[in-house]
Write an enzyme that holds these catalytic residues in place. Structure first.
Site, short mmCIF file in Angstrom:
data_model
loop_
_atom_site.label_atom_id
_atom_site.label_comp_id
_atom_site.label_asym_id
_atom_site.label_seq_id
_atom_site.Cartn_x
_atom_site.Cartn_y
_atom_site.Cartn_z
N GLY A 101 20.76 15.13 19.19
CA GLY A 101 20.91 13.68 19.18
C GLY A 101 21.67 13.22 20.42
O GLY A 101 22.44 14.00 21.00
N HIS B 149 26.65 10.85 12.89
CA HIS B 149 27.35 11.26 14.12
C HIS B 149 26.98 10.33 15.28
O HIS B 149 27.85 9.85 16.01
CB HIS B 149 26.98 12.72 14.43
CG HIS B 149 27.54 13.26 15.71
ND1 HIS B 149 28.48 14.28 15.74
CD2 HIS B 149 27.28 12.94 17.01
CE1 HIS B 149 28.77 14.55 17.01
NE2 HIS B 149 28.05 13.76 17.81
N GLU B 150 25.68 10.07 15.43
CA GLU B 150 25.22 9.24 16.57
C GLU B 150 25.66 7.78 16.40
O GLU B 150 26.03 7.13 17.38
CB GLU B 150 23.70 9.31 16.72
CG GLU B 150 23.13 10.70 17.00
CD GLU B 150 23.83 11.45 18.10
OE1 GLU B 150 24.32 10.82 19.06
OE2 GLU B 150 23.92 12.69 18.01
N HIS C 249 29.06 7.20 17.60
CA HIS C 249 29.16 7.05 19.06
C HIS C 249 29.03 5.57 19.46
O HIS C 249 29.72 5.09 20.35
CB HIS C 249 28.05 7.83 19.77
CG HIS C 249 28.38 9.28 20.00
ND1 HIS C 249 29.48 9.70 20.72
CD2 HIS C 249 27.74 10.41 19.63
CE1 HIS C 249 29.49 11.02 20.78
NE2 HIS C 249 28.45 11.49 20.12
N GLN D 55 26.85 7.75 25.29
CA GLN D 55 27.16 9.02 25.97
C GLN D 55 26.66 9.06 27.41
O GLN D 55 27.08 9.91 28.18
CB GLN D 55 26.56 10.19 25.18
CG GLN D 55 27.22 10.40 23.83
CD GLN D 55 26.53 11.50 23.05
OE1 GLN D 55 25.56 11.25 22.35
NE2 GLN D 55 27.00 12.72 23.21
N CYS E 39 28.95 18.38 19.83
CA CYS E 39 28.57 17.13 20.50
C CYS E 39 28.36 17.43 21.98
O CYS E 39 29.15 18.14 22.58
CB CYS E 39 29.68 16.10 20.32
SG CYS E 39 29.35 14.53 21.14
N LEU E 40 27.30 16.85 22.56
CA LEU E 40 27.03 17.06 23.98
C LEU E 40 28.17 16.53 24.86
O LEU E 40 28.34 16.98 25.98
CB LEU E 40 25.71 16.39 24.38
CG LEU E 40 24.43 16.99 23.76
CD1 LEU E 40 23.21 16.18 24.16
CD2 LEU E 40 24.26 18.45 24.14
NI NI Z 1 27.82 13.48 19.87
#
Ligand code: NI
Length: 175
Positions: free
Chosen positions: A46, A134-135, A138, A51, A92-93
């Site tokens: 995701g 989670h997304e 963000h 981000q 997480c990225l």
């Molecule tokens: Ni993330």
């Protein structure tokens, strides 16, 4: 299409609250294509626009094994979340190399626009439900490490800042 740079925690821009997408136009379609390319390239499940330093309510997700079921959520809203919770190891990225347990609802219902700007309703459970929560965090400027203890979070901050400094120094030497 183009790869976008993913912000790394503790970059303060990750705490920006995203604004609604005003129109699903050519600019947004390019953004979606770039986000999908960036997510797949980084082997993520995701990616939120936040981000990549774009502060509009847009996320892309793909939790499929084959990496061929992209889900695009524009202006997503969670309209229902189960009382039943599950503890799951998240990554997480924007927080590379860090994984820790976060408690989330096991199922959610979401309303959003799709990539064509049409309304869609999604009922999700399991990994997809967790990923959606989670997304969407963000988009509210929230990174998963904020669910962890202050002690853990500070350790993660120190570790990532050191890693980022090391990368910069390496870059300086080879330049
Ligand atoms: Ni993330």
């Amino acid at each position: 299409m183009a790869l976008r740079t993913i912000l790394s925690y503790p970059d303060p821009r990750l705490h920006t609250v995203a604004k609604p997408v005003q129109a699903v136009d050519a600019r947004i379609r390019t953004l979606i294509a770039d986000m999908l390319e960036t997510m797949y390239e980084a082997s993520g499940i995701g990616l939120a626009a936040t981000q990549i330093d774009v502060h509009e309510r847009l996320v892309v997700i793909d939790v499929s094994e084959e990496r061929n079921e992209p889900l695009v959520l524009i202006n997503p809203e969670i309209v229902w979340a189960s009382d039943e919770k599950v503890m799951n190891e998240e990554g997480c990225l924007s927080v590379p190399g860090i994984y820790d347990g976060v408690e989330r609802s096991t199922a959610v219902r979401v309303q959003a626009l799709d990539a064509d700007g049409n309304p869609q309703a999604i009922e999700a459970e399991g990994l997809l439900a967790i990923c959606i929560q989670h997304e969407l965090d963000h988009l509210l400027g929230k990174v998963f490490v904020e669910y962890l203890s202050t002690l853990k979070r500070n350790r993660i901050k120190t570790k990532l800042l050191k890693a980022q400094r090391d990368v910069q120094r390496e870059g300086g030497r080879s330049a």
